[in-house]
Write a protein that holds these residues in place. Structure first.
Motif, short mmCIF file in Angstrom:
data_model
loop_
_atom_site.label_atom_id
_atom_site.label_comp_id
_atom_site.label_asym_id
_atom_site.label_seq_id
_atom_site.Cartn_x
_atom_site.Cartn_y
_atom_site.Cartn_z
N ILE A 141 0.67 -1.19 0.08
CA ILE A 141 -0.09 0.00 -0.18
C ILE A 141 0.94 1.18 -0.07
CG2 ILE A 141 -1.56 1.42 1.42
CD1 ILE A 141 -2.66 -1.43 2.24
N ALA A 142 2.02 1.30 0.78
CA ALA A 142 2.79 2.33 0.77
C ALA A 142 3.50 2.69 -0.43
CB ALA A 142 4.03 2.07 1.94
N MET A 143 3.91 1.59 -1.36
CA MET A 143 4.30 1.87 -2.66
C MET A 143 3.06 2.28 -3.84
SD MET A 143 5.71 -1.64 -5.05
CE MET A 143 4.57 -2.62 -4.77
N ALA A 144 2.08 1.70 -3.70
CA ALA A 144 0.87 1.90 -4.60
C ALA A 144 0.43 3.23 -4.33
CB ALA A 144 -0.13 0.81 -4.45
N VAL A 145 0.12 3.69 -3.12
CA VAL A 145 -0.48 4.85 -2.89
C VAL A 145 0.49 6.05 -2.62
CG1 VAL A 145 -1.98 6.04 -0.80
CG2 VAL A 145 -2.35 3.61 -1.69
N GLY A 146 1.40 5.67 -1.99
CA GLY A 146 2.41 6.83 -1.55
C GLY A 146 3.69 6.71 -2.33
N SER A 147 3.84 6.00 -3.30
CA SER A 147 5.00 5.91 -4.11
C SER A 147 6.26 5.83 -3.25
CB SER A 147 5.11 6.80 -5.34
OG SER A 147 5.74 6.75 -6.28
N ALA A 148 6.08 5.09 -2.04
CA ALA A 148 7.56 4.97 -1.31
C ALA A 148 8.64 3.98 -1.90
CB ALA A 148 6.92 4.48 0.10
N ASN A 149 9.70 4.84 -2.11
CA ASN A 149 10.63 3.81 -2.85
C ASN A 149 11.43 2.86 -1.61
OD1 ASN A 149 10.78 5.49 -5.12
ND2 ASN A 149 11.86 6.97 -4.31
N ASP A 150 11.65 3.38 -0.52
CA ASP A 150 11.97 2.27 0.44
C ASP A 150 11.11 1.15 0.69
OD1 ASP A 150 10.25 3.90 1.56
OD2 ASP A 150 11.33 4.58 3.46
N ALA A 151 9.87 1.26 0.70
CA ALA A 151 8.84 -0.02 0.89
C ALA A 151 9.06 -0.71 -0.48
CB ALA A 151 7.42 0.51 0.81
N THR A 152 9.28 -0.21 -1.56
CA THR A 152 9.41 -0.91 -2.78
C THR A 152 10.60 -1.74 -2.60
OG1 THR A 152 8.28 0.98 -4.20
CG2 THR A 152 9.63 -0.56 -5.46
#
Length: 470
Positions: A160-171
């Motif tokens: 969700i952090a990747m898909a919603v917030g475009s979080a690089n670290d989560a990715t």
């Protein structure tokens, strides 16, 4: 008188000779089965410049006017590239510089999303599984949720952090969980791109960051950058919406509180979500039916957006790349999607099991019936201008052979028919090839029926020959 007598005698001798030949052939037929020596042949391609006339479709006039839509150039798009596709048919409705490889920025994460979702789908990963954050993820900068090395979070939270917030670290954390390292995951990304048929896609990381913005220790040795064309981004989006129809459960989330201690939730970078129609800051951008997919921005890429929306049962996928500002990517996307929804609809122009004029039957050798009816094996669907019935569709049909040998099973492929549909204002021509198959089973005839049929055909040919003598 003498001349007439000579003619009568000559005619009598001819008739007696023919009768003898008839008797000889009858005896031969009764002694041995008929053998066909005819070599298989391919029927020449037939083409019509009229509409595709089928047994179940209405006939159109020869002078039907071609269908027409506004050209993409009339939209005045301020983008480096753009594309609009209808995913169920794969039809490209709009294309501007769509095949040029460009930096996609965080739209790269769509490939990471796809692979992680596939891992879950295949049972290799669980949404509830806890992932431990490594050094690479913790040191990754740009858009992030400030993960520390050793932090633990579920796959679902990181996704969700990747898909919603475009979080690089989560990715990166997800990539390392799937493949052991981001480098190994990138190989999976590039292999998957090849399987999907993406012609320009090349990945150097899981995030879309420029090489210089990656943690130095984890940069690839080769000095190359991630690139994708707008067309490849659209095709990747097509795989997401078709293989993972639950994608909107993640991409349509407006905001998400990642940790209880966080002061503010992650806010979706996608301003066009339909759910934003009641949010003061976003309601002017909210778009009916829009539920994904991914934004992107780097200094090299400019502002990008891969969007998808569904209205009245038709889903469209749009991609804009290289716009000049964050709002601009949504303004341009609205133009592209409006163009699609205002001008087109998906229509079944011919049902499955239709007949094709001139190719509605095939000869059957040694069958109880001499012919088998031919029909199309599936429905024909095209994207057409709104209100159109596809009046200027053309077809080319061909049979693999002029005849088939009994027994013939139902749905036996005997030929193909290719339909082509050109709409003025669109650069591409829609095309689809259907199989021509037998509509019913044809059993083999018994030997006695074949024998009687052979005699009947022989006498028919013989009498034709006699008739032609006089």
């Amino acid at each position: 008188m003498i001349e007439k007598s000579i003619k009568r005698n000559k005619r009598y001798r001819i008739q007696r000779t023919l009768a003898s030949l008839m008797l000889f052939n009858i005896l031969c037929f009764s002694a041995a089965p008929a053998v066909s020596l005819a070599a298989p042949t391919t029927l020449a391609t037939a083409e019509t410049t009229d509409s595709a006339k089928t047994g179940d479709a209405a006939a159109e006039t020869k002078n039907a006017k071609p269908d027409r839509v506004p050209s993409a150039e009339q939209l005045g798009l301020e983008v480096e590239s753009a594309v609009l596709i209808e995913p169920s048919t794969g039809q490209v409705l709009l294309s501007i510089n769509a095949d040029e490889a460009l930096p996609p920025a965080s739209m790269t994460k769509m490939m990471t999303e796809y692979i992680v979702a596939e891992q879950v789908k295949q049972g290799k990963l669980s949404w509830d599984e806890v992932v431990t954050v490594g050094e690479n993820a913790a040191k990754t900068e740009g858009s992030r949720i400030f993960l520390a090395e050793g932090d633990q979070h579920t796959v679902k939270d990181l996704y969700i952090a990747m898909a919603v917030g475009s979080a690089n670290d989560a990715t990166v954390a997800l990539a390392e969980r799937v493949a052991g390292s981001e480098e190994a995951f990138v190989k999976m990304m590039n292999d998957t791109a090849k399987k999907m048929g993406l012609k320009t896609a090349f990945f150097i990381n899981s995030t879309g960051l420029s090489r210089a913005d990656m943690p130095e220790k984890y940069r690839p040795k080769e000095d190359k950058e991630t690139v994708m064309s707008a067309m490849d981004v659209a095709l990747l989006a097509k795989y997401i919406v078709e293989d993972h129809p639950d994608f909107a459960e993640f991409t349509a989330i407006q905001n998400y509180k990642f940790r209880e201690r966080d002061d503010k939730p992650i806010v979706n970078y996608n301003w066009m979500l339909e759910a934003n129609k009641d949010i003061t800051n976003f309601k002017s951008y909210a778009y009916e039916g829009l539920d994904g997919l991914k934004t992107g921005h780097t200094s090299a890429a400019g502002y990008c957006f891969a969007g998808t929306a569904e209205r009245n049962g038709m889903r469209l996928i749009s991609v804009v790349m290289g716009t000049k500002s964050e709002p601009a990517r949504f303004v341009e996307t609205r133009k592209v999607l409006d163009y699609g929804f205002n001008n087109f609809e998906v229509k079944e122009v011919q049902p499955a099991g239709a007949t094709v004029e001139g190719f509605d039957k095939v000869q059957v050798k040694k069958g109880k019936g001499k012919e088998a009816k031919l029909v199309t094996d599936r429905a024909l669907t095209f994207v057409v201008p709104k209100g159109s019935n596809g009046s200027n569709i053309q077809f080319e049909a061909k049979l693999d052979s002029t005849s088939v040998n009994a027994p013939v099973a139902k749905n036996t492929k005997v030929g193909t028919v290719t339909y082509n549909y050109k709409i003025e204002g669109m650069a591409s021509t829609q095309s689809d090839t259907l199989n021509l198959v037998t509509a019913e089973e044809t059993e083999k005839a018994g030997w006695f029926k074949l024998f009687l049929r052979a005699i009947g055909e022989f006498f028919a040919d013989l009498f034709d020959s006699i008739k032609n003598l006089f």
